[in-house]
Design an enzyme around this catalytic site. Sequence first.
Site, short mmCIF file in Angstrom:
data_model
loop_
_atom_site.label_atom_id
_atom_site.label_comp_id
_atom_site.label_asym_id
_atom_site.label_seq_id
_atom_site.Cartn_x
_atom_site.Cartn_y
_atom_site.Cartn_z
CB THR A 165 129.68 32.30 47.89
OG1 THR A 165 128.54 33.04 47.06
CG2 THR A 165 128.19 32.51 49.06
CB SER A 166 134.12 33.15 46.05
OG SER A 166 134.74 32.37 44.86
#
Length: 771
Positions: free
Chosen positions: A347-348
Site C-alpha cells: 500500500t501507499s
Amino acid sequence: MAYLHMASCLFCFVLIAGLMGSSASSTASPDSSGYLIGTGSYDITGPAADVNMMGYANPLQNAAGIHIRLRARTFIVAEKSSTNESIQNRIVFVNLDACMASQAVTNKVLQRLKNRYGDMYSEKNVAISGTHTHSGPGGYLQYVLYIITSMGFVRRSFDAIVDGIENSIIQAHDNLRPGSIFVNHGDLLDANINRSPSAYLNNPSKERALYQYNVDKQMTLLKFVDSEWGPVGAFNWFAVHGTSMSRDNKLISGDNKGVAARLMEDWYDNQLAEKGEWFIDSFDTADILSSVISKSDKRASSRFVRFSSASDGKRPEVIPRRVRSLFQGTSRPRFVAAFCQSNVGDTSPNVQGAVCLDTGIACDFNHSTCSGRSELCIGRGPAYPDDFASTTIIGDRQFKKAVQLFDGATKQLSGTIGYRQKHLDFSKLEVDLPSGEKVHTCPAAVGFSFAAGTTDGPGAFDFKQGDHQGNTFWRIVGAALKPPAKSQIKCQQPKPVLIDTGEMTKPYSWAPSILPIQILRVGQMVLLSVPAEFTTMAGRRLRDAVKETLIAESGGEFNKDTVVVIAGLTNAYSQYVTTYEEYEIQRYEGASTLYGPHTLSAYIQEFQKLAAALAKGEDVEEGPSPPLLLDKQLELLPPVVLDSTPSGSSFGDLIEDVPSNSSYTEGDIVKVKFWSACPRNDLFTESTFALVERLDNDENWVPAYDDDDLCLRFMWGRPFLKSPQSFATIRWEIPDRVVPGVYRIRHFGAAKHFFGSVRHFIGTTKSFVVY
Ligand SMILES: *[C@@H]1O[C@H](CO)[C@@H](O)[C@H](O)[C@H]1NC(C)=O
Ligand SMILES: *[C@@H]1O[C@H](CO)[C@@H](O)[C@H](O)[C@H]1NC(C)=O
Ligand SMILES: *[C@@H]1O[C@H](CO)[C@@H](O)[C@H](O)[C@H]1NC(C)=O
C-alpha cells in the site's frame, strides 16, 4: 455532522440507530459484558537530533526537530470470571508511532512487565505493534540489516520506546475498570493505493475477481466505553504505509496515522470541553502544577514529578508542559485514539500515483522506473510536493472515517478473551501445501530489487552508491557479506539473492530466523499479530484461512460474523510477506520476502494451527526462543560533546525575534530563531521544546500550542557539521479559530557544558498581537 445532508432514508435510519446506540452506550449502567478495560498513552518521541530515521534507510535523513510527537498507545481488556472475582484472562495491545516493532524492545518490555506484575503479562498475551511511520528515530532493532544507516544501535531511541511502552501499559493497567467494547467497520476509499499493482496482477484472476480493489479499503474500529465515564478509547486498523512524509523529511512525525490520532484525541477532548466536562482554560502554571501533584491520582502527577524533583535542581523555574496535559482536569482517564497498521505491504498513501520527476508522466508500470532509473520515479501524495499537507490530508481522511465508525458503533463484543502465541524458526519450516506437495522455507535473504526501494522512497539501502564511505558501521559489517550457497540460491528462486542475510552472523545476526506469531481474541474479534508487512492479497489469504479454521474447529463459537484483523509489524520485524505469485514478479516486496516463495504458506499453516488450538481450547507446544542480542550491539553514533554559543550570546537568546509591535492573523506564519543546544541532552519527554503562550485576562501567560501541535514546528540545526553551536527555529502557522490576544513564543532546551554537566535554558520572544 457532515453526513446529515445525505438524504437516504436507509442511511437516516442507520444514522439514528447509530446515534441512539452511542448515546445509550455512554450513559449505560454498568453493563454485563464482564470486561474490564483500560487505556494508556505515553511519549516515545526519543532523540530529536542526529539519529537516523527508521524506514527509508536514507543515510542523510537524520532527525532535526519535531513535527508532532510519537506516542505508545495501549489498551488492556480483562475478563472477570462470573464465579471468581479475580481476573482470569487479559490481553494487551500497544500501538507505537514507530516504523515497526522490534524483538529487542519486545524482550525488554516483557522483562520489565515480569518484574512489575509477575506472570500477568507475557509474550503470550502482550502485542506491541508499529504504525510504520518512516519519520521516527531508528537504531532500536537488534538485527544488523535494520541498523546500518543508524550507525548501529542507538540506546537513546531504544530506551525512549521501552520506557514509553512500559508507562503506557502501567497507565492502562491502573485504569482498568468495568466497561464495554463495540466494533464497527467501513470502507475508506481515498487514503491508499497499491504501489506494486504489476505484482498484484500476477495473483490468479479468479481470486482477484473476488475483490473490488487491489488494496484493502476496510477500516475496523474498536470503541472502548467505560461504564462510568463513557468512551475512553478507540483503536482502528487500516492498511496504509507511513510514507506521506518523504525520505527528505527531518522532523520527527507520526506521519498520517500519528496525525489522525492527534486529530481524533483533540476532537474528543474538545467535545468534552464543550459539554463542560473538561477543564481546559484559565489556569495559572503554578496552580495547575500544585493541584495536579497534590492529587492522589498517581498517573496524572507522574507527568510532572520528574520536573519538580529533578535531582540536579537545574530545571528552569517555569516548567515547559505539554498543552494537552492541561486537559487533565479530573480523574477521568484521557481519551486515547490509536490508528494501527494492518496488511500494509504493497500500500501507499501517495494516492496520485508514481510519476517521473523528469518528464511528469507515469513511471514504467512493471518496473517503476523513468528512462530505466528508479530514483526518478516518485509517488505523489494528495498535496505533492508539500509533505506536511499530504500527511495531514491522509491523516484527516482516516480520522474522519474513524469518527464516523466510532459514532455508529453499536455491535457490542461479548464472549471470552483468549490468546495463543508461538515462536517459529522460519528459516526451515516444512510446509504441506493444499495440493499435497511438501515444500520448505529458506534462510532469510533479500533480492536485488530490495536495493531499488519503492516509489515511496527509491533506493532504500542503496548499496550500489556505497554509503559505506561515510559509515563506520557499514565498514565493520561490510566484511561479513558472503556469497549464498547453492542450496540457498535454489531455495530462494526466482529471487536473485543480493544479501544472504539469514546466513550472516558477523558481528551478529543480520536478519531474524525465529519469529513470534500470535492470536488475540476478545469475543467475536480476533487479532492476528504478524511480525512483517503482509501485502494486500497475502493478508486476505491469511485472514480467510484463520477464519475458516476457527469456524470449522470451534463447534459454533465462531461464525461468519467473526471479525478477523491483521495487526502488522507486531512484536518483531522481518520485512515483507507476499503471495507466491507476487514473489514470482520480484518487485521490492517480493525481493524483501525473506524466507523464500513459500513464506506465506508457512504463515498460513502455522496460524491455522494456532487458530485450531484457540478454537478447541488446547495448548500449543513451546517453540524456540528468539536470540537476545542486546548485549552484542555496537553503538557508533558519537555522543554530544559540548554545546556553545557565539561570544556575547547565551543559550536561548534570539537570533531572529518577531518585530516590535507586530501583529498577525489566522493563516500567517510566525518564525523565530534562538541560539540553542543539542536536543539529545534532554528529550523533554511528555514535555515540549517549543511553546506558544497567550496572555490571559489576569495577565498570566498560559500555554496555547506546543511541539505536538500540527500548527507548530520545532526545527533544529547546526551552522555546519560537528559545530558545537546550534539554533532552533520555531515556526507557528496561526491556526483557524485562534483566540485573539497577546502572544509570545518560548523555546526550552538543555545545553551540555564543559565537564558534561547539562543545564536547562529558556528563550522568550517579544510579545505580539494575534487578531
Ligand atoms: C479465584 O481464583 C484465584 C486465582 O486463580 C484463586 O487463587 C482463588 O482461590 C479463587 N477464589 C475462589 C473463591 O475460588
Ligand atoms: C508488464 O509485464 C507483463 C508481463 O511480462 C506484460 O505482459 C505487460 O505488457 C507489461 N506491461 C507494461 C505496461 O509494460
Ligand atoms: C510600539 O508601540 C509603543 C506603544 O504604542 C510605542 O511607544 C513604540 O514606539 C512602538 N515601537 C515601535 C518600534 O513602533
